[in-house]
Write a protein that holds these residues in place. Structure first.
Motif, PDB file in Angstrom:
ATOM      1  N   LYS A  48      39.935  43.812  35.081  1.00 25.42           N
ATOM      2  CA  LYS A  48      40.208  45.118  34.455  1.00 25.42           C
ATOM      3  C   LYS A  48      38.939  45.563  33.746  1.00 25.42           C
ATOM      4  O   LYS A  48      38.368  44.820  32.954  1.00 25.42           O
ATOM      5  CB  LYS A  48      41.371  44.980  33.467  1.00 25.42           C
ATOM      6  CG  LYS A  48      41.740  46.268  32.790  1.00 25.42           C
ATOM      7  CD  LYS A  48      43.043  46.123  32.025  1.00 25.42           C
ATOM      8  CE  LYS A  48      42.804  45.603  30.646  1.00 25.42           C
ATOM      9  NZ  LYS A  48      44.012  45.630  29.802  1.00 25.42           N
ATOM     10  N   ASP A  57      39.472  53.672  49.198  1.00 25.85           N
ATOM     11  CA  ASP A  57      39.917  53.600  47.811  1.00 25.85           C
ATOM     12  C   ASP A  57      38.791  53.932  46.834  1.00 25.85           C
ATOM     13  O   ASP A  57      39.023  54.595  45.822  1.00 25.85           O
ATOM     14  CB  ASP A  57      40.533  52.232  47.492  1.00 25.85           C
ATOM     15  CG  ASP A  57      39.612  51.078  47.811  1.00 25.85           C
ATOM     16  OD1 ASP A  57      39.224  50.953  48.982  1.00 25.85           O
ATOM     17  OD2 ASP A  57      39.283  50.308  46.895  1.00 25.85           O
ATOM     18  N   ALA A  84      38.873  57.083  44.410  1.00 25.48           N
ATOM     19  CA  ALA A  84      38.718  56.842  42.969  1.00 25.48           C
ATOM     20  C   ALA A  84      37.622  57.745  42.398  1.00 25.48           C
ATOM     21  O   ALA A  84      37.771  58.300  41.303  1.00 25.48           O
ATOM     22  CB  ALA A  84      38.402  55.375  42.705  1.00 25.48           C
ATOM     23  N   LYS A 121      53.215  58.939  34.252  1.00 24.35           N
ATOM     24  CA  LYS A 121      52.638  57.770  34.928  1.00 24.35           C
ATOM     25  C   LYS A 121      51.529  57.185  34.068  1.00 24.35           C
ATOM     26  O   LYS A 121      50.801  57.902  33.401  1.00 24.35           O
ATOM     27  CB  LYS A 121      52.043  58.162  36.285  1.00 24.35           C
ATOM     28  CG  LYS A 121      53.061  58.434  37.347  1.00 24.35           C
ATOM     29  CD  LYS A 121      52.363  58.603  38.672  1.00 24.35           C
ATOM     30  CE  LYS A 121      53.371  58.585  39.794  1.00 24.35           C
ATOM     31  NZ  LYS A 121      52.730  58.463  41.082  1.00 24.35           N
ATOM     32  N   TYR A 158      49.354  54.803  35.615  1.00 17.68           N
ATOM     33  CA  TYR A 158      48.273  54.529  36.563  1.00 17.68           C
ATOM     34  C   TYR A 158      48.361  55.412  37.799  1.00 17.68           C
ATOM     35  O   TYR A 158      49.441  55.859  38.171  1.00 17.68           O
ATOM     36  CB  TYR A 158      48.308  53.066  37.023  1.00 17.68           C
ATOM     37  CG  TYR A 158      47.892  52.099  35.946  1.00 17.68           C
ATOM     38  CD1 TYR A 158      46.555  51.754  35.786  1.00 17.68           C
ATOM     39  CD2 TYR A 158      48.824  51.528  35.097  1.00 17.68           C
ATOM     40  CE1 TYR A 158      46.153  50.860  34.804  1.00 17.68           C
ATOM     41  CE2 TYR A 158      48.438  50.637  34.097  1.00 17.68           C
ATOM     42  CZ  TYR A 158      47.102  50.313  33.962  1.00 17.68           C
ATOM     43  OH  TYR A 158      46.718  49.433  32.985  1.00 17.68           O
ATOM     44  N   ILE A 159      47.212  55.620  38.421  1.00 20.35           N
ATOM     45  CA  ILE A 159      47.116  56.302  39.712  1.00 20.35           C
ATOM     46  C   ILE A 159      46.557  55.277  40.699  1.00 20.35           C
ATOM     47  O   ILE A 159      45.561  54.620  40.411  1.00 20.35           O
ATOM     48  CB  ILE A 159      46.152  57.507  39.659  1.00 20.35           C
ATOM     49  CG1 ILE A 159      46.641  58.557  38.672  1.00 20.35           C
ATOM     50  CG2 ILE A 159      45.988  58.112  41.047  1.00 20.35           C
ATOM     51  CD1 ILE A 159      45.644  59.692  38.463  1.00 20.35           C
ATOM     52  N   ALA A 160      47.201  55.155  41.843  1.00 20.40           N
ATOM     53  CA  ALA A 160      46.689  54.260  42.891  1.00 20.40           C
ATOM     54  C   ALA A 160      45.899  55.096  43.891  1.00 20.40           C
ATOM     55  O   ALA A 160      46.450  55.997  44.522  1.00 20.40           O
ATOM     56  CB  ALA A 160      47.840  53.556  43.596  1.00 20.40           C
ATOM     57  N   LYS A 212      44.410  54.034  50.084  1.00 16.55           N
ATOM     58  CA  LYS A 212      43.796  52.867  50.718  1.00 16.55           C
ATOM     59  C   LYS A 212      44.008  52.936  52.224  1.00 16.55           C
ATOM     60  O   LYS A 212      45.068  53.325  52.681  1.00 16.55           O
ATOM     61  CB  LYS A 212      44.410  51.582  50.171  1.00 16.55           C
ATOM     62  CG  LYS A 212      44.159  51.369  48.693  1.00 16.55           C
ATOM     63  CD  LYS A 212      45.055  50.292  48.134  1.00 16.55           C
ATOM     64  CE  LYS A 212      44.875  50.108  46.653  1.00 16.55           C
ATOM     65  NZ  LYS A 212      45.359  51.174  45.832  1.00 16.55           N
ATOM     66  N   ASP A 263      42.561  48.608  42.881  1.00 15.80           N
ATOM     67  CA  ASP A 263      44.018  48.566  42.943  1.00 15.80           C
ATOM     68  C   ASP A 263      44.610  49.829  42.322  1.00 15.80           C
ATOM     69  O   ASP A 263      45.401  50.516  42.945  1.00 15.80           O
ATOM     70  CB  ASP A 263      44.532  47.318  42.231  1.00 15.80           C
ATOM     71  CG  ASP A 263      46.010  47.107  42.418  1.00 15.80           C
ATOM     72  OD1 ASP A 263      46.483  47.263  43.564  1.00 15.80           O
ATOM     73  OD2 ASP A 263      46.706  46.801  41.427  1.00 15.80           O
ATOM     74  N   LYS A 264      44.214  50.126  41.068  1.00 15.95           N
ATOM     75  CA  LYS A 264      44.716  51.331  40.400  1.00 15.95           C
ATOM     76  C   LYS A 264      43.790  51.747  39.272  1.00 15.95           C
ATOM     77  O   LYS A 264      42.930  50.980  38.839  1.00 15.95           O
ATOM     78  CB  LYS A 264      46.141  51.118  39.895  1.00 15.95           C
ATOM     79  CG  LYS A 264      46.325  49.923  39.002  1.00 15.95           C
ATOM     80  CD  LYS A 264      47.799  49.665  38.747  1.00 15.95           C
ATOM     81  CE  LYS A 264      47.983  48.359  37.987  1.00 15.95           C
ATOM     82  NZ  LYS A 264      49.383  48.072  37.761  1.00 15.95           N
ATOM     83  N   LYS A 278      43.593  54.079  35.448  1.00 15.41           N
ATOM     84  CA  LYS A 278      44.276  54.728  34.332  1.00 15.41           C
ATOM     85  C   LYS A 278      43.274  55.641  33.634  1.00 15.41           C
ATOM     86  O   LYS A 278      42.136  55.245  33.390  1.00 15.41           O
ATOM     87  CB  LYS A 278      44.790  53.678  33.351  1.00 15.41           C
ATOM     88  CG  LYS A 278      45.523  54.248  32.165  1.00 15.41           C
ATOM     89  CD  LYS A 278      46.036  53.128  31.283  1.00 15.41           C
ATOM     90  CE  LYS A 278      46.901  53.671  30.171  1.00 15.41           C
ATOM     91  NZ  LYS A 278      47.475  52.573  29.379  1.00 15.41           N
ATOM     92  N   ASP A 313      40.959  45.073  42.858  1.00 14.75           N
ATOM     93  CA  ASP A 313      41.760  44.214  43.716  1.00 14.75           C
ATOM     94  C   ASP A 313      41.461  42.751  43.387  1.00 14.75           C
ATOM     95  O   ASP A 313      40.352  42.426  42.951  1.00 14.75           O
ATOM     96  CB  ASP A 313      41.430  44.513  45.185  1.00 14.75           C
ATOM     97  CG  ASP A 313      42.378  43.820  46.141  1.00 14.75           C
ATOM     98  OD1 ASP A 313      43.501  44.312  46.305  1.00 14.75           O
ATOM     99  OD2 ASP A 313      41.977  42.780  46.709  1.00 14.75           O
TER     100      ASP A 313
END
Length: 125
Positions: free
Chosen positions: A15, A40, A44, A63, A65-67, A70, A83-84, A86, A100
């Motif tokens: 993170k 991704d 991003a 929400k 997080y935003i994913a 992919k 992965d995601k 924020k 990831d």
């Protein structure tokens, strides 16, 4: 200049908490120099470049997080990087990137060092 915080989570994710400008620099570096030009990462970058729009969308939909999008091929090959994400806003636009599980911490730290961005490693354990 704020210090970037890198945390290794209990579940093996990395993170990264960073301001939006440095997040863009890091992701562009990973894409252009680190060979991580995946869907991704590109998505991003789009999300962070349009920070205010996506921040408002996150608030409206409640929400955290935003994913990013992919590619199935990237998923199968294990090439997914993010992965995601924020987005948060106080005085500064902040981005939390959850990488990831297969992304090596060393890749992130070397990229930050190459960009002369100060960081601190924090353990969640």
């Amino acid at each position: 200049m704020c210090v970037v915080k890198i945390t290794k989570t209990l579940f093996g994710y990395i993170k990264l908490e960073v301001d939006a400008d440095n997040a863009l620099k890091l992701l562009k570096y990973l894409r252009d120099v680190g060979g991580k030009n995946t869907n991704d990462v590109v998505d991003a970058l789009r999300i962070i470049e349009n920070f205010d729009v996506f921040y408002e969308m996150m608030k409206k939909k409640f929400k955290d997080y935003i994913a990013p999008r992919k590619s199935e091929n990237d998923l199968i090959r294990g090439k997914v990087v993010i992965d995601k994400i924020k987005l948060t806003k106080n005085d500064v636009k902040k981005v939390t990137i959850i990488f990831d599980k297969r992304v090596d911490e060393e890749l992130i730290t070397k990229a930050l060092e190459s960009l002369n961005i100060e960081y601190e490693l924090v353990s969640e354990i």
